[in-house]
Design an enzyme around this catalytic site. Structure first.
Site, mmCIF file in Angstrom:
data_model
loop_
_atom_site.group_PDB
_atom_site.id
_atom_site.type_symbol
_atom_site.label_atom_id
_atom_site.label_comp_id
_atom_site.label_asym_id
_atom_site.label_seq_id
_atom_site.Cartn_x
_atom_site.Cartn_y
_atom_site.Cartn_z
ATOM 1 N N HIS A 201 -27.405 -82.276 -41.592
ATOM 2 C CA HIS A 201 -27.279 -81.114 -40.697
ATOM 3 C C HIS A 201 -26.894 -81.597 -39.310
ATOM 4 O O HIS A 201 -26.861 -82.797 -39.057
ATOM 5 C CB HIS A 201 -28.561 -80.265 -40.693
ATOM 6 N N HIS B 173 -28.155 -81.467 -36.171
ATOM 7 C CA HIS B 173 -29.034 -81.870 -35.066
ATOM 8 C C HIS B 173 -28.719 -83.286 -34.593
ATOM 9 O O HIS B 173 -28.457 -84.182 -35.394
ATOM 10 C CB HIS B 173 -30.504 -81.752 -35.474
ATOM 11 N N ASP C 71 -30.468 -85.711 -33.467
ATOM 12 C CA ASP C 71 -31.248 -86.858 -33.954
ATOM 13 C C ASP C 71 -30.779 -87.301 -35.345
ATOM 14 O O ASP C 71 -31.268 -88.312 -35.872
ATOM 15 C CB ASP C 71 -32.766 -86.561 -33.932
ATOM 16 N N HIS C 72 -29.799 -86.578 -35.910
ATOM 17 C CA HIS C 72 -29.213 -86.951 -37.209
ATOM 18 C C HIS C 72 -27.740 -87.345 -37.102
ATOM 19 O O HIS C 72 -27.219 -88.001 -38.004
ATOM 20 C CB HIS C 72 -29.380 -85.801 -38.215
ATOM 21 N N HIS D 44 -33.921 -74.753 -42.131
ATOM 22 C CA HIS D 44 -34.071 -75.526 -40.889
ATOM 23 C C HIS D 44 -32.845 -75.274 -40.005
ATOM 24 O O HIS D 44 -32.968 -74.926 -38.835
ATOM 25 C CB HIS D 44 -34.224 -76.999 -41.250
ATOM 26 N N ASP E 281 -34.093 -82.607 -43.052
ATOM 27 C CA ASP E 281 -35.252 -81.943 -42.451
ATOM 28 C C ASP E 281 -35.617 -80.672 -43.208
ATOM 29 O O ASP E 281 -36.162 -79.726 -42.634
ATOM 30 C CB ASP E 281 -34.969 -81.580 -40.986
ATOM 31 N N HIS F 296 -37.938 -87.730 -41.464
ATOM 32 C CA HIS F 296 -38.962 -87.981 -40.439
ATOM 33 C C HIS F 296 -40.268 -88.468 -41.063
ATOM 34 O O HIS F 296 -40.605 -88.091 -42.185
ATOM 35 C CB HIS F 296 -39.282 -86.702 -39.632
HETATM 36 FE FE FE Z 1 -34.626 -84.140 -37.375
HETATM 37 ZN ZN ZN Z 2 -33.318 -81.311 -37.618
#
Ligand code: FE
Ligand code: ZN
Length: 239
Positions: A54, A56, A58-59, A110, A129, A167
């Site tokens: 996805h 985001h 942090d990915h 998400h 996530d 995570h």
């Molecule tokens: Fe994440």
């Molecule tokens: Zn995420």
């Protein structure tokens, strides 16, 4: 298929996936490009593909540096804005690593375009996530109905399937699970195991479909409205 965690930021895992026969390597959700590149280099693995679950940051935050450094081809959800994307993916598409074949399923909740990557023959799924060990992702874009449906699709995979989440949230999730299902002995036992692992800073992943069916209250919810109530309770739960 060799799968290695690369810890990043406070609690992310980037997964390096290596196929011995072809010597091909993919990286799943490289939020931190330097971390992913460093671990691949230490192992003598050349990253040829990026797979995103996805959008985001942090990915996907390391997508471009990984691409610039290695020439990797980037595959990710076609319905989302993915830095450097080459191959937009949708339900039913396939990805390949050497001769191994993975299939794409859409798991909204998400985010709306979130995908999971499932390698049936290897018994492996990269779930981003959407599902976490004993928990699930927050509903940033989707509805409880969507997320509940997405979790059920993952929970319907063969019970030995190993689920690679993005995570390290397992201990906090386990505490909430014990609160949500106080009579569930499997949850109580797993909470103790996870506590022991985290006392030594050890990873608690991957999880398995069987473990999640037994100990994940969000997977175990009877319907979408029970799921929604649990998700709301978790959002304000302080262990
Ligand atoms: Fe994440
Ligand atoms: Zn995420």
């Amino acid at each position: 298929m060799e799968i290695v965690p690369v810890p990043a930021f406070a609690d992310n895992y980037i997964w390096l996936v290596h196929d011995d026969a072809s010597r091909e390597t993919a990286v799943v959700d490289p939020g931190d490009g330097a971390a992913a590149l460093g671990e691949a280099k230490r192992r003598g693995w050349a990253i040829g593909q990026v797979w995103n679950t996805h959008w985001h940051r942090d990915h996907t935050g390391g997508n471009l540096v990984v691409k610039e450094t290695t020439g990797a081809r980037i595959s990710g959800p076609g319905g989302e804005t993915i830095p450097g994307i080459d191959v937009p993916l949708a339900e039913g598409d396939t990805i390949r690593l050497g001769r191994r074949v993975g299939r794409v399923i859409e798991v909204p909740g998400h985010t709306l375009g979130h995908i999971a990557l499932i390698f049936d023959e290897d018994g492996v799924a990269f779930v981003g996530d959407t599902l976490f060990a004993m928990g699930c992702g927050r509903l940033f874009e989707g509805t409880p109905e969507q997320m509940y449906g997405s979790l059920q699709r993952l929970a319907e995979l063969p019970e030995g399937t190993r689920l690679y989440c993005a995570h390290e949230y397992t201990l906090a999730n386990a505490r909430f699970a014990a609160h949500a299902e106080p009579g569930n002995g499997a949850i109580a036992r797993r909470l103790a195991e996870v506590q022991e692992l985290r006392d030594h800073f050890a990873i608690t992943l991957p999880t398995t479909v069987a473990q999640e069916r037994a100990t994940n209250p969000f997977v175990r919810a009877a319907n979408a409205s029970d799921f929604a109530a649990l998700r709301t309770a978790k959002d304000s739960f302080r262990s």
